[in-house]
Design an enzyme around this catalytic site. Structure first.
Site, mmCIF file in Angstrom:
data_model
loop_
_atom_site.group_PDB
_atom_site.id
_atom_site.type_symbol
_atom_site.label_atom_id
_atom_site.label_comp_id
_atom_site.label_asym_id
_atom_site.label_seq_id
_atom_site.Cartn_x
_atom_site.Cartn_y
_atom_site.Cartn_z
ATOM 1 N N CYS A 1 37.396 48.970 43.925
ATOM 2 C CA CYS A 1 36.247 48.586 43.090
ATOM 3 C C CYS A 1 35.454 49.799 42.621
ATOM 4 O O CYS A 1 34.736 49.735 41.637
ATOM 5 C CB CYS A 1 35.346 47.657 43.885
ATOM 6 S SG CYS A 1 34.863 48.362 45.469
ATOM 7 N N GLU B 1 29.732 41.542 47.084
ATOM 8 C CA GLU B 1 30.235 42.847 46.640
ATOM 9 C C GLU B 1 31.242 42.544 45.547
ATOM 10 O O GLU B 1 32.336 42.038 45.834
ATOM 11 C CB GLU B 1 30.944 43.585 47.785
ATOM 12 C CG GLU B 1 30.191 43.636 49.105
ATOM 13 C CD GLU B 1 29.191 44.761 49.161
ATOM 14 O OE1 GLU B 1 28.963 45.417 48.132
ATOM 15 O OE2 GLU B 1 28.620 44.977 50.238
ATOM 16 N N GLU C 1 36.259 45.224 33.431
ATOM 17 C CA GLU C 1 36.999 45.844 34.541
ATOM 18 C C GLU C 1 38.499 45.548 34.400
ATOM 19 O O GLU C 1 38.888 44.388 34.238
ATOM 20 C CB GLU C 1 36.495 45.270 35.877
ATOM 21 C CG GLU C 1 37.187 45.897 37.078
ATOM 22 C CD GLU C 1 36.784 45.229 38.400
ATOM 23 O OE1 GLU C 1 36.799 43.985 38.475
ATOM 24 O OE2 GLU C 1 36.466 45.958 39.354
ATOM 25 N N LYS D 1 38.424 34.022 55.573
ATOM 26 C CA LYS D 1 39.638 33.829 54.779
ATOM 27 C C LYS D 1 40.005 35.118 54.068
ATOM 28 O O LYS D 1 39.261 35.600 53.220
ATOM 29 C CB LYS D 1 39.428 32.733 53.729
ATOM 30 C CG LYS D 1 40.738 32.357 53.046
ATOM 31 C CD LYS D 1 40.537 31.523 51.806
ATOM 32 C CE LYS D 1 40.384 32.347 50.568
ATOM 33 N NZ LYS D 1 41.522 33.214 50.236
#
Ligand code: NAD
Length: 490
Positions: free
Chosen positions: A286, A252, A388, A176
Site C-alpha cells: 500500500c 488501513e 491506485e 479472516k
C-alpha cells in the site's frame, strides 16, 4: 491435498464448501480452503464472548504479555513452515518473506507484549475550591470480540499487526485472512493451539467478502469492533455494515503515493531506495510510490538509470537467491493491472520499460506475472495518476519548484505515504511535513518503528494503528474519579 480449516473455540472445523488456494507463480493449486458459513461465524463470535466472560477476561497484562511472547517464539521456531506457506500463497521471493513478512509476524507480538506492560495509564489530580481534591485515573478494558479482516499483500505481517494488540488488550478475535492467502493465518491458529491460548480467544474463519465470512463478521450484531485493511471501496461497504451498531472501526486502506526527488539527493542511495519503493512485492504494498516527481536537472538521468535497473530486475521462482520480483497475486488482479497498462496507452503515456507480460518458456507462463513498468508524459489528472493500480508500475514526471511539487504530490484523494529525497536538511523538514499523509519518509521508505502511528488520511483510512494508538483502538478507557475530602479541622 493440504486442507486449510477454520479454527473456532479451540477446535478445527471443516466446511462443506471449499475453494482452491492457488500459487501465483505457476497457477498450481496449493490447498483447499474450508469456507466458513454464517453459522460458523456466529459460533466463533459466541465463543469469543464466552472467553471474555470466562478466565481470559480476568488475565492481567503481564500474563497476556507472556503469552504473546510465547506466540512470537513459536512463530520463530516454525519459521520454515511459515516461509513455505507464505511463498506458496503469494509467490513472493524468499529474500522478502524471510526478512520482512515472517520476522515482522513475530515482532508484532513482541512489540505489543512490551507495550501492554509498560504503557502508563493517565492520572490527574483535580484541586477543588473547597480544598478537596479529586483523583482521576483511567482503567483500560477490552472492547469485546473484535472482527479482523485483512488483505493478501503482506498476509502474516498485516494479520498479526491487528491480532497482537487486540489480544494484548484482552479482547477475543474473529479473524479472516484474505481468500488469496489463507496459509500463514492457518499456521498462526496452530501456534495459538500449541501455546495454550484458551479456547475462543483466537478464532480463524476462512472465506470471501460479500455474502461470505467477511460480511458475516462485519454485519454481525454481536461483534464489538472492526479493524480492516484493504481497498478503499471495500472500506465503504464495511463502514455501512458497522454503522448499524455504531461499531468502532479502524481502516488501513489504499494509497496513490508520491515520491519527490530533489537534484541534491545522494543519487545512488536514492535509486536503490526508489527501486524498493516502486517494485517491492511487485508493487503490491500500500506504501509503494506510483507517482514519482523528479527535479528537472536530474530528470533524464533518473529516467535512464531507473529504466536500466528495471530491465535488469530478475523475475523468478521464490526460492532462487537471485529473484528480486515475483508475480501478482491472482489472475483477476493481473487483469486489473493489465487494464491500467492499456489505459495508460489510451491516455497517451510513453512506456520507458515494461508494459506487457513476460514469457518464461516454463510453468511460470501459467502464473500471474506482469513486467515491471515505467511510464511518463501523462497529465497529473490522468486516471493512471489518480487511481491506485497496486502493481509494479510508476509514472515519472519532472518538476521545477518546491511549492509546485508539494501541490502536485498532495493533489490526490488518498493520503497514505510519501517519500522525499534530498540532502538539504531544511527542505527535508519542510517538504516532509507538508505532505498530507500519515507516513512521510525522508531518504528512506518503509522504515518502521512499531511504536509510531501508522495509517492514512482521506481515502487511505480512518484512525492510526501502532504503539499506543493500537492500544487505544483495541481498548475502552474508563475514567475513575474519586473525591478526596480535606482533613476535617479539629
Ligand atoms: P480487498 O479490500 O479486496 O480485501 C481485503 C479483505 O476484505 C479480504 O479479506 C476480503 O475477503 C475482505 N472483504 C472484501 N469485501 C468485503 C466485504 N464487503 N465485507 C467484509 N470483508 C470484505 O483488498 P485486497 O485486494 O485484499 O488488498 C489490496 C488493497 O489493500 C489495496 O488497496 C492496498 O492499498 C490495501 N492495503 C492497505 C494497507 C494499509 O495499511 N493502508 C496495507 C495493505 C494493503
Amino acid at each position: 491435498m493440504k486442507q486449510y480449516r477454520n479454527y473456532i473455540n479451540g477446535e478445527w472445523r471443516e466446511s462443506a464448501r471449499r475453494f482452491d488456494d492457488h500459487n501465483p507463480v505457476d497457477g498450481s493449486v496449493v490447498a483447499q480452503v474450508h469456507e466458513a458459513d454464517r453459522q460458523a461465524v456466529d459460533d466463533a463470535i459466541r465463543a469469543g464472548h464466552a472467553a471474555i466472560t470466562g478466565d481470559w477476561g480476568r488475565t492481567s497484562p503481564t500474563e497476556r504479555a507472556a503469552l504473546l511472547n510465547r506466540i512470537a517464539d513459536e512463530i520463530d521456531r516454525r519459521q520454515a513452515d511459515f516461509l513455505e506457506a507464505e511463498m506458496a500463497d503469494t509467490g513472493k521471493p524468499f529474500s522478502m518473506a524471510s526478512t520482512i513478512d515472517i520476522p515482522r509476524g513475530a515482532a508484532n507480538f513482541r512489540a505489543f507484549a512490551d507495550l501492554i506492560k509498560t504503557t502508563p495509564l493517565e492520572c490527574f489530580q483535580t484541586d477543588l475550591p473547597n480544598g478537596a481534591k479529586a483523583l482521576n485515573y483511567t482503567v483500560r478494558k477490552p472492547l469485546g470480540v473484535v472482527g479482523i479482516i485483512s488483505p493478501w499483500n503482506l498476509p502474516l505481517l498485516l494479520f498479526t499487526w491487528k491480532v497482537a494488540p487486540a489480544l494484548a488488550c484482552g479482547n477475543a478475535v474473529v479473524a479472516k485472512p484474505s481468500e488469496e492467502t489463507p496459509g500463514t493465518a492457518t499456521l498462526l491458529a496452530e501456534v495459538m493451539e500449541t501455546v495454550g491460548l484458551p479456547p475462543g480467544v483466537f478464532n480463524l474463519v476462512h472465506g470471501f467478502g460479500p455474502n461470505s465470512a467477511g460480511e458475516f463478521i462485519t454485519s454481525h450484531p454481536d461483534i464489538d469492533a472492526i479493524t480492516f485493511t484493504g481497498e478503499s471501496r471495500t472500506g465503504t461497504a464495511i463502514m455501512h455494515a458497522a454503522a448499524e451498531g455504531v461499531k468502532p472501526i479502524s481502516f488501513e486502506l489504499g494509497g496513490k503515493n508520491a515520491a519527490i526527488i530533489f537534484a541534491d539527493c545522494d543519487f545512488d542511495r536514492m535509486l536503490d531506495g526508489m527501486m524498493r519503493a516502486i517494485f517491492l512485492n511487485a508493487g503490491q504494498v500500500c506504501l509503494c510510490s506510483e507517482r514519482v516527481y523528479v527535479e528537472r536537472p536530474i530528470y533524464e538521468k533518473f529516467c535512464e538509470a531507473l529504466t536500466q535497473r528495471v530491465r535488469d530486475l530478475r523475475l523468478g521462482w521464490p526460492n532462487d537467491n537471485d529473484t528480486q520480483m515475483g508475480p501478482l497475486i491472482s489472475a483477476e488482479h493481473r487483469e486489473k493491472v493489465l487494464s491500467y497498462f492499456q489505459l495508460a496507452r489510451e491516455e497517451g503515456a510513453r512506456f520507458l520499460a515494461g508494459g506487457g507480460v513476460p514469457e518464461f518458456g516454463d510453468d511460470r507462463d501459467n502464473g500471474y506475472w506482469v513486467e515491471p513498468t515505467v511510464i511518463a508524459d501523462l497529465s497529473d489528472n490522468a486516471r493512471c495518476l489518480t487511481e491506485e493500480v497496486f502493481g509494479p508500475i510508476c509514472h515519472v514526471a519532472p518538476f521545477d519548484t518546491e511549492a509546485e511539487v508539494i501541490a502536485r504530490a498532495n493533489n490526490t484523494r488518498y493520503g497514505l505515504a510519501a517519500t522525499t529525497w534530498t540532502s538539504n536538511l531544511d527542505r527535508a523538514h519542510r517538504v516532509s511535513a507538508a505532505m498530507n499523509v500519515g507516513l512521510s519518509w525522508v531518504n528512506s521508505w518503509f522504515l518502521r518503528d512499531l511504536r509510531t502511528p501508522f495509517g492514512g488520511a482521506g481515502l487511505s483510512g480512518i484512525g492510526r494503528e501502532g504503539g499506543t494508538h493500537s492500544l487505544n483502538f483495541y481498548s475502552e478507557l474508563t475514567n475513575v474519579c474519586i473525591q478526596l475530602d480535606p482533613e476535617p479541622k479539629t
